[in-house]
Write a protein that holds these residues in place. Structure first.
Motif, PDB file in Angstrom:
ATOM      1  N   HIS A  52       0.580  -1.399  -0.022  1.00  0.00           N
ATOM      2  CA  HIS A  52      -0.686   0.149   0.162  1.00  0.00           C
ATOM      3  C   HIS A  52       1.151   1.406  -0.034  1.00  0.00           C
ATOM      4  O   HIS A  52       1.891   1.069   1.457  1.00  0.00           O
ATOM      5  CB  HIS A  52      -1.032   0.443   1.615  1.00  0.00           C
ATOM      6  N   THR A  57       4.864   3.498   4.528  1.00  0.00           N
ATOM      7  CA  THR A  57       5.459   2.786   3.057  1.00  0.00           C
ATOM      8  C   THR A  57       6.469   3.365   2.736  1.00  0.00           C
ATOM      9  O   THR A  57       7.363   2.982   2.228  1.00  0.00           O
ATOM     10  CB  THR A  57       4.600   2.061   2.054  1.00  0.00           C
ATOM     11  N   GLY A 346      -5.294   4.286   6.747  1.00  0.00           N
ATOM     12  CA  GLY A 346      -4.493   2.748   6.829  1.00  0.00           C
ATOM     13  C   GLY A 346      -4.109   2.851   8.607  1.00  0.00           C
ATOM     14  O   GLY A 346      -3.954   3.811   8.685  1.00  0.00           O
ATOM     15  N   PHE A 356       7.219  -2.978   9.775  1.00  0.00           N
ATOM     16  CA  PHE A 356       8.219  -2.316   8.620  1.00  0.00           C
ATOM     17  C   PHE A 356       9.586  -3.075   9.081  1.00  0.00           C
ATOM     18  O   PHE A 356      10.325  -3.025   8.141  1.00  0.00           O
ATOM     19  CB  PHE A 356       8.133  -1.051   7.900  1.00  0.00           C
TER      20      PHE A 356
HETATM   21  N1  ADE Z   1      -1.269  -1.474   6.318  1.00  0.00           N
HETATM   22  C1  ADE Z   1      -2.363  -1.521   6.616  1.00  0.00           C
HETATM   23  N2  ADE Z   1      -1.862  -0.018   7.213  1.00  0.00           N
HETATM   24  C2  ADE Z   1      -0.405   0.043   5.960  1.00  0.00           C
HETATM   25  C3  ADE Z   1      -0.019   1.059   6.544  1.00  0.00           C
HETATM   26  N3  ADE Z   1      -0.903   3.053   7.076  1.00  0.00           N
HETATM   27  N4  ADE Z   1       1.026   1.206   5.195  1.00  0.00           N
HETATM   28  C4  ADE Z   1       0.738   0.470   4.616  1.00  0.00           C
HETATM   29  N5  ADE Z   1       0.420  -0.617   4.967  1.00  0.00           N
HETATM   30  C5  ADE Z   1      -0.942  -0.589   5.235  1.00  0.00           C
END
Ligand code: ADE
Length: 418
Positions: A52, A57, A346, A356
């Motif tokens: 995402h 990310t 998210g 991460f």
């Molecule tokens: N999956 C769920 N929330 C996310 C985020 N904020 N960034 C990346 N992947 C995700």
């Protein structure tokens, strides 16, 4: 720089400010980034990532780049891309991004293929669409790949099915299975961001409503608890007797979907399976019931059956589709796609920090160990999990006790009783 496909490069400044905001709450990843900058463990590697495209990310992408990798990034869901973030990654960090919020399925897969065109050494996936495309349509790229990582429950289930059929051709680390991932990201992250997505899309009051949660895995547990915390009367539906029992003892009402659907003001799915909310359920729902999904794919609500039952459909407002069934109206949020990433932003950075950190350390682990691993799905070592938890606690200013020598010895011995 290499090519890219994003919505609008002029959004980069806004994206950069939001990436910086997320970074403030990602101390574990920051620490890894500082080390990666010095030691360059990913030097010369090409990483193909299907994640995402969010502020969190972006911080992972920047970390991998500082570690020496060249990154090619596409979206892992057509609706989850934050276009300003994509713009900043391209403009400020020279990372090739192929992602546009609202892209259709054809463009979604063409973007995945653009990442595969880069001939990655490592894949980083969220839902296994990248890995499955490589294994079915782009097999000639398999020879370059040393290993991969997978972020989410649904992806891990798909990969384990591939491994069982001897179809998986390289080792993949199931980041999702790390305790510092699913205990926090799936539970607290999905919990908060799902309620956030529902509220942003509808601005309806959760308090006093009847909220049906389909699925009581880590995500379902999180959502059910946040809904209860917001004052909803929560019903849980499950197919697994152990999880159903847990929900019951956690104080929720537990029943079959057909009974829950009759009472629901909101129905939210997070099961990983198809048609959990189906024709028979739409038929018994109350007028103005709101449906949404927080599972990885848009398969949990049978949208085709809903379309067939409806006399008409209209887009009422952003992320809200109204289905007129004649005697009642039913609302579907975000076309049944992940509500937390479609209508909200998210999971918060605080939990993505650990997810991460696991991704970055897994990439480093693959560089060092992939040649000794069979094509299979692997869990992160407990040592990495504990290291991430320790750094997180440290950054939060929380101190914990250490086992004394005597306690350690006691735990290691089996001869001592009462
Ligand atoms: N999956 C769920 N929330 C996310 C985020 N904020 N960034 C990346 N992947 C995700």
């Amino acid at each position: 720089m290499d090519s890219y496909d994003i919505k609008d490069i002029s959004l980069a400044k806004a994206g950069s400010e939001r990436i910086e905001w997320a970074e403030k709450d990602m101390p574990v990843l920051r620490k890894i980034r500082q080390r990666f900058e010095k030691t360059k463990p990913l030097q010369g590697l090409i990483i193909g990532a299907c994640l995402h495209v969010t502020t969190e990310t972006a911080n992972l992408a920047i970390t991998l780049k500082k570690g020496g990798a060249k990154l090619f990034l596409c979206a892992s869901n057509p609706l989850s891309t934050q276009d300003d973030v994509a713009a900043s990654l391209v403009k400020h960090h020279k990372i090739s991004v192929f992602a546009i919020k609202g892209e259709d399925n054809k463009i979604y897969y063409s973007h995945i293929n653009r990442v595969i065109d880069a001939k990655p050494d490592i894949t980083m996936d969220d839902g296994a669409d990248l890995v499955s495309t490589i294994h079915t349509k782009r097999k000639n790229c398999l020879k370059n790949i040393i290993g991969g990582t997978e972020e989410t429950t649904t992806g891990v289930i798909r990969l384990k099915a591939m491994a069982k059929d001897h179809e998986l051709k390289y080792p993949i680390i199931a980041v999702n299975d790390a305790m510092t991932k699913h205990f926090f990201d799936n539970r607290y992250g999905t919990g908060q961001s799902t309620i956030d997505g529902i509220v942003r899309a509808t601005n309806r009051l959760i308090a006093g409503s009847t909220f049906v949660m389909a699925g009581y895995g880590w995500c379902g547990r999180g959502i059910a608890n946040k809904a209860r915390g917001s004052g909803a009367n929560v019903i849980v539906t499950e197919v697994d007797p152990v999880k159903a029992l847990e929900a019951k003892l956690d104080g929720f009402r537990v029943m079959k979907m057909i009974d829950a659907a009759k009472q629901a003001d909101f129905v939210c799915t997070s099961t990983g399976d198809i048609n959990v909310v189906d024709k028979q359920h739409f038929k018994v729902m109350k007028n103005e019931c709101i449906l949404c999904n927080s599972g990885h794919f848009n398969v949990e609500i049978n949208i085709e059956a809903l379309e067939n039952l409806a006399k008409s459909k209209k887009e009422l407002k952003n992320f809200v589709s109204e289905y007129n069934l004649g005697n009642k109206r039913i609302y579907l949020l975000a076309g049944g796609r992940l509500i937390n990433l479609s209508a909200a932003e998210g999971h918060p950075a605080c939990v993505m920090d650990m997810s991460f950190a696991n991704q970055a350390l897994s990439a480093e682990y693959l560089v060092e160990n992939a040649s000794n691993l069979e094509p299979d799905v692997f869990t992160i070592s407990e040592k990495i999990d504990k290291e991430i938890a320790s750094i997180k606690l440290d950054e939060m200013g929380v101190e914990i006790d250490k086992l004394t020598k005597e306690q350690k010895k006691y735990l290691e011995s089996w001869s001592l009783g009462t």
